[in-house]
Design an enzyme around this catalytic site. Structure first.
Site, PDB file in Angstrom:
ATOM      1  N   THR A 101      24.432  -9.675  13.353  1.00 59.62           N
ATOM      2  CA  THR A 101      24.671  -9.678  11.907  1.00 59.62           C
ATOM      3  C   THR A 101      25.543  -8.509  11.484  1.00 59.62           C
ATOM      4  O   THR A 101      25.523  -7.447  12.123  1.00 59.62           O
ATOM      5  CB  THR A 101      23.304  -9.574  11.182  1.00 59.62           C
ATOM      6  N   TYR A 103      15.771  -5.132   9.278  1.00 57.29           N
ATOM      7  CA  TYR A 103      16.390  -6.351   9.823  1.00 57.29           C
ATOM      8  C   TYR A 103      17.612  -5.980  10.675  1.00 57.29           C
ATOM      9  O   TYR A 103      17.710  -6.357  11.851  1.00 57.29           O
ATOM     10  CB  TYR A 103      16.790  -7.300   8.678  1.00 57.29           C
TER      11      TYR A 103
END
Ligand code: UDP
Length: 322
Positions: A114, A138
């Protein structure tokens, strides 16, 4: 055969569809916590948690040559609330998967990473060689998994491609599968929900960012463009004996206001737009420099923001008419 973890989810199901249409055989492994069995319309399906020892049975049963690993939790806000949930599932459970891959001599791995691994970027567009400084659990869970993959590859007989997604958006043009999160937190489906009348208004999370109109700028990429990049990455792993990391974005940025305007244009609906406080952990601008994947894998994104919104709107109308 390619094993797809999280193949019942949003990006995984689109990639599974494309792989099958190109003649690859697949088996989807998904525990259906976030995914939908109805999204697994191609290949085989095993209801299994990729962090469990049951995963070994799947490797026994099928002749697995490579793994595309989508399964993960992906809410930044939830990761701030419950960090251990993210480190356990996204990092520790991936180690379980790698261990089992080693036992079965499966040496090709594609990882869903990501743009969150960059944190607040030093400069945009972002190149892969920028310092990785994730600012939420995250992003951190994905970053340490990339590190584990790097070390695994150093040991030999194992190669990976890590794809750092920017903002995945849009849906399958046949509307067989689409974006369906519970709860929904992403901008485009929330705006379309307002357009269809399911919610009264849309919130813009802050208008005091350092951007021309004061709202955050992101790089939206159609989910089918993401899917085709996975196929190119898989071919790369089959042909080259090396690992690599690529950004995956369109290379163009749109502000929250521009996205809302595009949704109004495509849907021909008007709705209330409210301005609220900033959401925690949002960098001003995230735009990918995706020249590396274009040059090294010959990948090209096909779809612009208007097509992204049109495809998402078709899907949104379909699921709301049922
Ligand atoms: N955003 C917003 N209102 C919403 C949802 C999102 O203003 O209801 C903003 C968010 O702050 C970010 C951009 O839209 O700047 C994209 O957010 P999204 O959650 O879709 O993706 P992210 O960039 O967090 O991966």
């Amino acid at each position: 055969m390619i094993l797809i973890t999280g193949g019942a989810g949003y990006i995984g199901s689109h990639t599974n569809k494309l792989l099958n249409s190109e003649g690859y055989e697949t088996v989807v492994v998904d525990n259906l916590v976030k995914g939908y069995e109805s999204f697994v319309k191609w290949g085989s399906f095993e209801n299994c948690d990729f962090g469990s020892s049951k995963l070994r049975d799947v490797f026994e049963k099928y002749d697995i040559e490579g793994v595309i690993h989508f399964a993960a939790f992906s809410s930044v806000a939830e990761s701030v609330e419950i960090p251990q949930k993210y480190f356990k599932n996204n990092y520790k459970n991936t180690l379980n998967l790698l261990k089992i891959m080693r036992e079965f001599n499966v040496d090709k791995f594609i990882f869903s990473s990501t743009a969150s691994v960059y944190g607040i970027p030093e400069k945009v567009p972002i190149t892969e060689d920028q310092l990785l400084k994730p600012i939420n659990p995250y992003g951190h869970s994905k970053w340490i998994t990339e590190k584990a993959l790097e070390r695994e590859a150093e040991k030999g007989d194992f190669n990976y491609v890590s794809l750092r997604y920017f903002n995945a958006a849009g849906c399958d043009f046949d509307c067989e599968i689409g974006e369906l999160h519970d709860p929904e937190t992403h901008l485009i489906p929330l705006v379309l929900d307002a357009a269809i009348g399911n919610r009264e208004s849309v919130s813009i999370f802050g208008t005091d960012y350092n951007t021309p109109d004061g709202t955050c700028i992101r790089d939206y990429i159609h989910v089918n463009d993401l899917a085709s990049a996975h196929i190119e990455a898989y071919k790369y792993l089959c042909e080259e004996n090396k690992s690599n990391v690529f950004n995956l974005g369109n290379g163009e940025g749109y502000s929250v206001r521009e996205v809302i305007d595009m949704c109004k244009k495509v849907t021909e609906k008007d709705f209330k737009v409210e301005i609220t406080d900033r959401r925690e952990g949002d960098p001003d601008i995230l735009i990918a420099d995706s020249s590396k994947i274009r040059n090294e894998l010959g990948w090209q994104p096909e779809y612009d923001l208007e097509t992204i919104v049109k495809s998402a709107w078709m899907w949104h109308q379909k699921i709301n008419s049922i």
